[in-house]
Every structure is written in structure tokens, then in C-alpha cells.
Write a protein that holds these residues in place. Sequence first.
Motif, PDB file in Angstrom:
ATOM      1  N   UNK A  22       0.835  -1.197   0.000  1.00  9.32           N
ATOM      2  CA  UNK A  22       0.000   0.000   0.000  1.00  9.32           C
ATOM      3  C   UNK A  22       0.875   1.253   0.000  1.00  9.32           C
ATOM      4  N   UNK A  23       0.240   2.373  -0.364  1.00  8.73           N
ATOM      5  CA  UNK A  23       0.972   3.642  -0.451  1.00  8.73           C
ATOM      6  C   UNK A  23       0.155   4.748   0.216  1.00  8.73           C
ATOM      7  N   UNK A  66       9.548   7.429   0.769  1.00  6.57           N
ATOM      8  CA  UNK A  66       9.817   6.969   2.134  1.00  6.57           C
ATOM      9  C   UNK A  66       9.398   5.511   2.243  1.00  6.57           C
ATOM     10  N   UNK A  67      10.282   4.669   2.800  1.00 10.51           N
ATOM     11  CA  UNK A  67       9.960   3.256   2.976  1.00 10.51           C
ATOM     12  C   UNK A  67      11.176   2.486   3.436  1.00 10.51           C
ATOM     13  N   UNK A  77       4.636   2.352   8.080  1.00 14.11           N
ATOM     14  CA  UNK A  77       3.504   1.581   8.592  1.00 14.11           C
ATOM     15  C   UNK A  77       3.079   2.083   9.969  1.00 14.11           C
ATOM     16  N   UNK A  78       1.793   2.386  10.105  1.00 12.43           N
ATOM     17  CA  UNK A  78       1.179   2.798  11.372  1.00 12.43           C
ATOM     18  C   UNK A  78       1.715   4.121  11.915  1.00 12.43           C
ATOM     19  N   UNK A  79       2.427   4.893  11.100  1.00 12.84           N
ATOM     20  CA  UNK A  79       2.915   6.197  11.554  1.00 12.84           C
ATOM     21  C   UNK A  79       1.785   7.226  11.514  1.00 12.84           C
ATOM     22  N   UNK A 110       0.544  11.299  11.357  1.00 12.17           N
ATOM     23  CA  UNK A 110       1.024  12.421  10.558  1.00 12.17           C
ATOM     24  C   UNK A 110       2.181  13.126  11.270  1.00 12.17           C
ATOM     25  N   UNK A 111       2.077  13.257  12.584  1.00  6.06           N
ATOM     26  CA  UNK A 111       3.137  13.900  13.355  1.00  6.06           C
ATOM     27  C   UNK A 111       4.440  13.107  13.266  1.00  6.06           C
ATOM     28  N   UNK A 112       4.350  11.790  13.313  1.00 11.48           N
ATOM     29  CA  UNK A 112       5.543  10.955  13.220  1.00 11.48           C
ATOM     30  C   UNK A 112       6.154  11.015  11.821  1.00 11.48           C
ATOM     31  N   UNK A 113       5.299  11.037  10.798  1.00  8.85           N
ATOM     32  CA  UNK A 113       5.798  11.178   9.430  1.00  8.85           C
ATOM     33  C   UNK A 113       6.513  12.508   9.260  1.00  8.85           C
TER      34      UNK A 113
END
Length: 379
Positions: A138-139, A227-228, A256-258, A260-263
Motif C-alpha cells: 500500500x501507499x 519513504x519506505x 507503517x502505522x505512523x 502524521x506527526x511521526x511522518x
Amino acid sequence: MATMTYTTLQDLLTEASSGPFVSLYMPLEANQSADKSKLKMRHLLTHAKEVMASAWPEVDWAPFADLLQPLVDDPSQIASLSGQGMGVLANSDAIYIRDLEYPVSEMAMVTAMPQILPLLLDDQRHLDFDLLTLQGDQIGLYHNAGDVLTPVALGADAPLTLKGTLGTELRGGSLNSVRQGGPGATYHGHNAKSEEDEIDRRRYYQAVDSYVADHFSKPNARRLVVMGLPQNIAMFCEVSRNTHLSGSMQVEASPANMTLSQLDEAVDPVRLEHVRQRQEAISAQLDGARSKGRYLEDVGGIIDALHHRAIAQLVIRQGARINGRLHGQKIDTESEMAKHNNLLNDLADLTIAQGGTVNVLPSDLMEPAAAAIRRYSEE
């Protein structure tokens, strides 16, 4: 005279040449209330009016009020801005309004030429790109403007998931079997399934690459950062035909499971590296100009070169200030107008008006208050 609303800074500096100019800067908060916007803008206008009366007593404030008062009376103009700050430049018959991607200090000034250094610093820090978060199946897509990351809503035809994109063409999504003659069946082993999973992922990434390129990268001419996990980034870069895919910027971390703040936090190293590389490039340009006889750091020499339209690039030390203003071909440091003005800002105004570029470097990378690169070497 009819009011002119300019859309670019260079147009303002080239065409609206008569001062004085009111320069207003205001920080913006997310979902800032109309009452707070009104109060802040009212305070800025009050201060600007006082400075006008002190430094420019012969100038009528009324035309400026006609242009600027609507920002108080109709705060929707401020609410429509999307950045973390706003800048307003105006003389008696022209105005330029822009949102800033980065926070800015509250400021109101009245000077012979518009105060543009906060705008230039915001431009220099600007980093605009799309972030593709890549998992095996998934993206997600986000847009980065400055240091703000926002999700991008993708259409129903977007290749959001591997299964949804490949559908019945999925090869490795379940255990496959091949019947050989009798009633029994011979099943693919683990290695065969892994290979088919890899083929599926490769075909999925090709579909993702085409979609993102056609719907975002090409229409917007915008850089794409991936990012990946390292192996997923490597496979995507291998199949990608997107000419806007960054070859130097990527984020090696599983999205995965991040949240928006973590991204957003994960992207910070990319932003910092962009700033570092740009600053190093500017320093290298100054060094190159020295060796070619095109370097100036004496303010008088820079002013003389500007009068001959000979400056290709001006670099100002961040936070540097010289109280004074250009008055014809002389520097005025004694008048009330000069005391409210930063001479370095005037140099920046003239450089941009003449088609040159202006950059800002931090004090640890630059000793003089200003340096310039001439368009040609001195004979």
C-alpha cells in the motif's frame, strides 16, 4: 490612481518604485480566530501610522489606510492564507500580500523601500515536494511545503493497495498449485511464492509510479521523495520512469502505522539536509567569485556596482543590520527615515529589481554583513 495588486515581488520592486512603503509581518496560528487576526493587524497598522507621522510627516496616511484597513475589516483575507505567517508590502497605490511558510516575528515598518528580508529568508528555506510513503502492499501521498506536511487525497482510481490494483492478476497473493496428471497436486514451494510476491510488488510499484507521475509530478513539475524500507525504495527506484523522482532525497523508514506527526518528524532530516546543501552551494559560489575577480564585500563597492546594474547575486548575513538608507547615490545615516531603515534591505530591493538574486547565510558561514557577486569581473 487605481490600486495595483501585485502577484510577484519583482513586479512590485520594478513597477511600484515610489515610497514610502509600509511593511507588515504577522505570525499566523493554525485556525487563528478572526478576532485575534483583527487585533494583531490593528496593532501593526497603529504602529505603522505612528512611524509614518514621525519619519514621514509630510506624507498623507489616508491612501495607505484605504489599502490596509480592509485587512482589519475583513479578516477572511487573512484566514485564506495557508502558511505560518503573512507579509504585506504597500505604498500609497499598490499592495503585495503573501503567506509565509515559516513563522515570522511581528513587525511594522515604514521605509523608503519595502522591507523584504523576511520574505527572502522564507523563500530560501522553501522546500516543496511530494512524499510517497511506500509499503509492500500500500501507499500514501503527502505534500511538503516548507516544514508543513499535509496528506493528499487520492482519487478512486489511485493504486492505494496492491490487491486493489492487481486484482485477479495477482500472482503471489495466495498459495498456488499446479496439477500434474493424477488426482494429487504439486504445490509451489516457499521460494517460488516469494518470487511471485516480488513480481507482484514490482508490477504494483510500476502502477504507482505511473499514477503519481501522471497526476502529480508532471502536472506540478514537483520533486518526488520516497519513504519506505530500503528494499522497497530500491525496487521502486528501479522500476520508476518518473523524471521528478529525487535521486538524493529519500527517507529510509517504514511508514507503517505512523501518525502524521511521526511522518512529519521523519522528514525533518531531509529538510535540514536541503538547507545545509543550499548554504554550502552559496558559500561555494562566493569562493568561486573571489577567484574570478567578481567578488565584493565593501558596501560602498556594492552600491556602486548596483548603480551600474552589475550585481548578479547579493548575499546578506542573517540578522545583520546597517542603520541607513540609500538616498540617490549617497548613504543617509542621519535622518529620521534612515534610523528606521536597514541599508542592507535597500541593497536587496535593488538587486531583485535589476533581475539579480538575494540569499541569506547564517553568521557562522559568513563574516561580512553583505557580499556580492558581480555579473562580470572588474577590469
